[in-house]
Design a protein around this motif. Structure first.
Motif, PDB file in Angstrom:
ATOM      1  N   ARG A   1       4.331  10.474   0.442  1.00 34.45           N
ATOM      2  CA  ARG A   1       3.682   9.371   0.288  1.00 34.45           C
ATOM      3  C   ARG A   1       4.419   8.421  -0.500  1.00 34.45           C
ATOM      4  O   ARG A   1       4.741   8.714  -1.646  1.00 34.45           O
ATOM      5  CB  ARG A   1       2.202   9.628  -0.443  1.00 34.45           C
TER       6      ARG A   1
ATOM      7  N   ARG B   1       8.452   1.049   4.625  1.00 32.49           N
ATOM      8  CA  ARG B   1       9.020   1.471   3.559  1.00 32.49           C
ATOM      9  C   ARG B   1       9.357   0.309   2.739  1.00 32.49           C
ATOM     10  O   ARG B   1      10.185  -0.545   3.099  1.00 32.49           O
ATOM     11  CB  ARG B   1       9.797   2.820   3.657  1.00 32.49           C
TER      12      ARG B   1
ATOM     13  N   GLN C   1       2.009  -2.698   4.912  1.00 29.00           N
ATOM     14  CA  GLN C   1       1.402  -3.209   6.398  1.00 29.00           C
ATOM     15  C   GLN C   1       1.650  -4.449   6.649  1.00 29.00           C
ATOM     16  O   GLN C   1       1.559  -5.365   5.908  1.00 29.00           O
ATOM     17  CB  GLN C   1      -0.176  -2.859   6.018  1.00 29.00           C
TER      18      GLN C   1
ATOM     19  N   ILE D   1       2.015   4.523   2.043  1.00 36.85           N
ATOM     20  CA  ILE D   1       2.256   4.949   3.108  1.00 36.85           C
ATOM     21  C   ILE D   1       2.769   6.221   3.442  1.00 36.85           C
ATOM     22  O   ILE D   1       3.297   6.724   2.451  1.00 36.85           O
ATOM     23  CB  ILE D   1       3.147   4.017   4.190  1.00 36.85           C
ATOM     24  N   THR D   2       2.275   7.019   4.389  1.00 36.72           N
ATOM     25  CA  THR D   2       2.617   8.245   4.655  1.00 36.72           C
ATOM     26  C   THR D   2       4.020   8.204   5.507  1.00 36.72           C
ATOM     27  O   THR D   2       4.078   7.548   6.794  1.00 36.72           O
ATOM     28  CB  THR D   2       1.806   9.279   5.200  1.00 36.72           C
ATOM     29  N   THR D   3       5.129   9.101   5.208  1.00 39.54           N
ATOM     30  CA  THR D   3       6.232   8.772   6.276  1.00 39.54           C
ATOM     31  C   THR D   3       6.251  10.022   7.200  1.00 39.54           C
ATOM     32  O   THR D   3       5.207  10.602   7.113  1.00 39.54           O
ATOM     33  CB  THR D   3       7.652   9.288   5.284  1.00 39.54           C
TER      34      THR D   3
ATOM     35  N   LYS E   1       4.314  -0.072   9.563  1.00 38.66           N
ATOM     36  CA  LYS E   1       4.241  -0.099   8.274  1.00 38.66           C
ATOM     37  C   LYS E   1       5.586   0.276   7.774  1.00 38.66           C
ATOM     38  O   LYS E   1       6.461   0.761   8.527  1.00 38.66           O
ATOM     39  CB  LYS E   1       3.414   1.163   7.678  1.00 38.66           C
TER      40      LYS E   1
ATOM     41  N   GLN F   1       0.962  -1.190   0.085  1.00 32.54           N
ATOM     42  CA  GLN F   1      -0.197  -0.090  -0.019  1.00 32.54           C
ATOM     43  C   GLN F   1       0.977   1.241   0.054  1.00 32.54           C
ATOM     44  O   GLN F   1       2.152   1.199   0.066  1.00 32.54           O
ATOM     45  CB  GLN F   1      -0.928  -0.090   1.341  1.00 32.54           C
TER      46      GLN F   1
ATOM     47  N   ASN G   1       2.814   4.976  12.657  1.00 35.66           N
ATOM     48  CA  ASN G   1       1.897   5.657  12.293  1.00 35.66           C
ATOM     49  C   ASN G   1       0.397   5.327  13.270  1.00 35.66           C
ATOM     50  O   ASN G   1      -0.567   5.351  12.861  1.00 35.66           O
ATOM     51  CB  ASN G   1       1.390   5.704  10.857  1.00 35.66           C
TER      52      ASN G   1
END
Length: 382
Positions: A339, A372, A344, A332-334, A370, A330, A381
């Protein structure tokens, strides 16, 4: 009578899987046995013309009951642990036994469905207890039919024993090995088959041609694929096993892979799937190489299997919920607000097998964990 063998085999299997509570089995089986004896006695004294509508009516009512029970929201009560009246349950087991003998079936649908809607017992234990109790139920039904239909049974005794023996032989044994076929295995004809592991199922055309030539070199013409992204080469002579394994490994096919190479599965990923969000095959290959290097000094202490399933999107073609470690692709936001592609994390899943007493579980999302894709740093998060 023919069910005596199959119910006995089923009970033994569930006993070996620790699915049985003998107090519950007796609590189910004794009233059920009384009911089946009564049902068998009744059916033995009915003509065929009379028995047909009776059996059809009973089975129809059971079907209607099951449809209503599981389509009107009554399943929501399962797991509440609300106590049930023992007398009511005893009557149900008595009724279940009666319809099983008089209707030609019904013990499982009546008892299992009822137990599923009360209490907190795992489904595998419910099925184990019901199936084991069914041996008592079947024994009582057989006794009732013997007393009521002795002459007919005598005339067809050979057929009864044939069904009994066939049922026992066909009953599956508890597996003692992992079902991915990896490794060296003996065939019934004295030859051997070899289960090979390509890295996460990624095979090039050149590799396939080379493998086909290698298979033919050793006198075989049979090669199979498996749902675990493995290959199975059949009909190998014993003296050719080790030379074949050595040459296959040079091509990138492993008969004795590390636990990580053996147990990692990845879907097609972004390279060839329009639904994918991240690359999976190349990521999985890098993870395997990294883990093999890092864990080399403790390789002999690792379990036989440690499934890692990597999926490129939430659709779960790689079955992330059934792995010890599942990664769902997916965006994800750091921490700095960017993004990026990532995963996940799901942990703790597993299919029912001999290693966990058939206690299969679904992996759970580790909330906020999550990863990277590019640098494998963890971002929280929560």
């Amino acid at each position: 009578m023919a069910e005596l063998g199959t119910t006995l085999a089923s009970g033994v299997s569930h006993w070996r899987f620790n699915n049985i509570d003998w107090k519950v089995v007796l609590r189910l089986g004794l009233p059920g046995a009384v009911g089946t004896f009564a049902g068998a006695t009744l059916l033995s004294n009915l003509s065929l013309a009379t028995a047909k509508p009776v059996m059809a009516t009973i089975l129809t009512l059971i079907g209607i009951n099951l449809v209503l029970r599981f389509s009107t929201g009554r399943r929501a009560s399962r797991g509440t642990g609300a106590p049930a009246n023992p007398r009511t349950l005893g009557f149900l087991w008595l009724f279940g036994g009666f319809v099983d003998a008089a209707g030609g079936g019904g013990w499982g649908p009546v008892t299992s469905s009822t137990l599923m809607t009360i209490g907190k017992t795992e489904p595998r234990r419910i099925v184990g207890r019901v199936n084991t109790a069914e041996f008592l139920v079947t024994f009582a039904a057989s006794l009732g039919f013997i007393l009521g239909m002795r002459q007919d049974l005598t005339e067809h005794l050979l057929a009864v024993f044939a069904l009994l023996a066939g049922g026992v032989l066909a009953a599956p044994e508890m597996p003692a090995v992992t079902g991915d076929h990896v490794g060296v295995h003996a065939q019934k004809d004295g030859k051997f088959y070899i289960g090979l592991t390509p890295t996460v199922g990624r095979i090039s055309g050149t590799q396939l041609i080379d493998l086909a030539n290698l298979v033919e070199k050793y006198g075989s013409s049979r090669l199979r694929t498996t749902p675990y992204q493995k290959l199975v080469m059949l009909d190998l002579e014993e003296n050719d096993v080790e030379p074949f394994i050595t040459e296959a490994e040079k091509l990138g096919f492993y008969a004795r892979p590390s636990v990580f190479r053996r147990s990692t599965i990845a879907c097609t990923g972004i390279e060839y799937c329009k639904l994918a969000i991240v690359a999976t095959k190349s990521t999985a290959a890098r993870v395997i190489d990294n883990l093999e290097e890092r864990m080399a000094d403790v390789a002999d202490q690792l379990p036989e299997r440690l499934p890692l399933h990597i999926n490129g999107c939430p659709n779960s073609c790689a079955r992330i919920q059934t792995a010890d470690i599942g990664l769902k692709g997916q965006i994800i936001t750091t921490d700095d607000g960017r993004r990026v592609p990532g995963f996940q994390v799901h942990l703790g899943g597993g299919l029912a097998d001999y290693q966990n007493d058939a206690a299969g579980t679904l992996g759970r999302t580790v909330r906020g964990l999550k990863v990277r894709l590019t640098c494998w740093k963890t971002t929280s998060n929560a």
